[in-house]
Scaffold this motif. Structure first.
Motif, PDB file in Angstrom:
ATOM      1  N   TYR A 185      57.376  19.136 123.418  1.00 43.63           N
ATOM      2  CA  TYR A 185      57.575  20.605 122.767  1.00 43.63           C
ATOM      3  C   TYR A 185      57.332  20.214 121.066  1.00 43.63           C
ATOM      4  O   TYR A 185      56.635  21.211 120.454  1.00 43.63           O
ATOM      5  CB  TYR A 185      59.044  20.841 122.666  1.00 43.63           C
TER       6      TYR A 185
ATOM      7  N   TYR B   9      53.383  20.160 120.608  1.00 38.59           N
ATOM      8  CA  TYR B   9      52.861  21.422 120.883  1.00 38.59           C
ATOM      9  C   TYR B   9      53.194  22.327 119.728  1.00 38.59           C
ATOM     10  O   TYR B   9      52.356  23.222 119.127  1.00 38.59           O
ATOM     11  CB  TYR B   9      53.301  22.066 122.094  1.00 38.59           C
ATOM     12  N   GLN B  10      54.354  22.258 118.974  1.00 39.12           N
ATOM     13  CA  GLN B  10      54.692  22.974 117.916  1.00 39.12           C
ATOM     14  C   GLN B  10      53.854  22.581 116.770  1.00 39.12           C
ATOM     15  O   GLN B  10      53.606  23.403 115.817  1.00 39.12           O
ATOM     16  CB  GLN B  10      56.327  22.830 117.546  1.00 39.12           C
TER      17      GLN B  10
ATOM     18  N   PHE C 285      50.470  24.112 117.547  1.00 38.43           N
ATOM     19  CA  PHE C 285      50.393  25.322 117.145  1.00 38.43           C
ATOM     20  C   PHE C 285      50.307  25.970 115.686  1.00 38.43           C
ATOM     21  O   PHE C 285      50.137  26.890 115.284  1.00 38.43           O
ATOM     22  CB  PHE C 285      51.160  26.282 118.060  1.00 38.43           C
ATOM     23  N   ALA C 286      50.746  24.917 114.995  1.00 34.49           N
ATOM     24  CA  ALA C 286      51.027  25.252 113.329  1.00 34.49           C
ATOM     25  C   ALA C 286      49.756  25.116 112.566  1.00 34.49           C
ATOM     26  O   ALA C 286      49.666  25.470 111.589  1.00 34.49           O
ATOM     27  CB  ALA C 286      52.240  24.424 112.796  1.00 34.49           C
TER      28      ALA C 286
ATOM     29  N   TRP D 105      46.248  28.255 116.391  1.00 36.27           N
ATOM     30  CA  TRP D 105      46.518  29.787 116.893  1.00 36.27           C
ATOM     31  C   TRP D 105      45.548  30.142 118.280  1.00 36.27           C
ATOM     32  O   TRP D 105      46.019  30.612 118.903  1.00 36.27           O
ATOM     33  CB  TRP D 105      46.170  30.799 115.748  1.00 36.27           C
TER      34      TRP D 105
ATOM     35  N   CYS E  95      47.143  28.227 120.942  1.00 34.92           N
ATOM     36  CA  CYS E  95      48.202  28.826 121.218  1.00 34.92           C
ATOM     37  C   CYS E  95      48.066  30.008 122.167  1.00 34.92           C
ATOM     38  O   CYS E  95      48.529  30.432 123.277  1.00 34.92           O
ATOM     39  CB  CYS E  95      49.182  29.443 120.185  1.00 34.92           C
TER      40      CYS E  95
ATOM     41  N   SER F 277      54.262  28.492 124.910  1.00 32.04           N
ATOM     42  CA  SER F 277      53.135  28.967 123.796  1.00 32.04           C
ATOM     43  C   SER F 277      53.188  30.497 123.692  1.00 32.04           C
ATOM     44  O   SER F 277      52.812  31.118 122.717  1.00 32.04           O
ATOM     45  CB  SER F 277      52.012  28.674 124.336  1.00 32.04           C
TER      46      SER F 277
ATOM     47  N   SER G 297      56.072  32.177 123.402  1.00 32.00           N
ATOM     48  CA  SER G 297      57.084  32.394 122.502  1.00 32.00           C
ATOM     49  C   SER G 297      56.557  32.130 121.044  1.00 32.00           C
ATOM     50  O   SER G 297      56.652  32.734 119.985  1.00 32.00           O
ATOM     51  CB  SER G 297      58.256  31.727 122.704  1.00 32.00           C
ATOM     52  N   GLN G 298      55.672  31.014 121.108  1.00 31.72           N
ATOM     53  CA  GLN G 298      55.128  30.937 119.657  1.00 31.72           C
ATOM     54  C   GLN G 298      54.090  31.840 119.189  1.00 31.72           C
ATOM     55  O   GLN G 298      53.729  32.222 117.941  1.00 31.72           O
ATOM     56  CB  GLN G 298      54.263  29.341 119.831  1.00 31.72           C
TER      57      GLN G 298
ATOM     58  N   TRP H 123      56.100  34.691 117.746  1.00 27.78           N
ATOM     59  CA  TRP H 123      56.311  34.489 116.213  1.00 27.78           C
ATOM     60  C   TRP H 123      55.185  34.604 115.472  1.00 27.78           C
ATOM     61  O   TRP H 123      55.281  35.068 114.599  1.00 27.78           O
ATOM     62  CB  TRP H 123      56.859  32.926 116.270  1.00 27.78           C
ATOM     63  N   LEU H 124      54.123  34.189 116.001  1.00 27.39           N
ATOM     64  CA  LEU H 124      52.930  34.309 115.096  1.00 27.39           C
ATOM     65  C   LEU H 124      52.737  35.788 114.886  1.00 27.39           C
ATOM     66  O   LEU H 124      52.347  36.281 113.748  1.00 27.39           O
ATOM     67  CB  LEU H 124      51.739  33.928 115.807  1.00 27.39           C
TER      68      LEU H 124
END
Length: 117
Positions: free
Chosen positions: A51, A54-55, A58-59, A65, A68, A84, A86-87, A90-91
């Motif tokens: 996790y 991956y976080q 994805f940042a 992006w 993601c 992904s 959920s991320q 958030w994006l």
């Protein structure tokens, strides 16, 4: 008429058997078996470092992006796909907030306050 009472006596007969004693089974057969649950790859959990990685991935601004979005729709692991997604949500929220701040002119005021512009 006279009734005749008969007494029933138990007959005990002893038979000599030539039966062999039962063979002892090995402990592995008599011990209860522990069945390990196998989790299909689709539901295999992601570890804490997974996790975290991956976080960070994805940042990354553009490549993260795109990855993601790719993981959100095409990942085989259901846990990774949900993370992904959920991320990705958030994006979308960050983009909406950024557009709202630009539209109101508040972003320009904030950047001028920090002497960026």
């Amino acid at each position: 008429m006279a009734t005749k009472k008969t007494s029933k006596t138990a007959k005990t007969t002893t038979k000599t058997t030539t039966r062999r004693p039962a063979a002892r089974k090995p402990m592995t057969e008599t011990a209860p078996r522990i069945v390990e649950a196998t989790i299909p790859d689709e539901y295999r959990p992601i570890g804490m470092w997974g996790y975290f990685g991956y976080q960070i991935l994805f940042a990354i601004p553009v490549i993260g992006w795109i990855l993601c979005i790719g993981f959100a729709f095409m990942a085989n692991n259901r846990n990774l796909r949900n993370f992904s997604r959920s991320q990705f949500c958030w994006l979308i929220i960050y983009i909406i907030i950024f557009c709202a701040l630009v539209g109101m002119g508040a972003l320009k005021t904030i950047l001028e306050a920090f002497s960026v512009i």
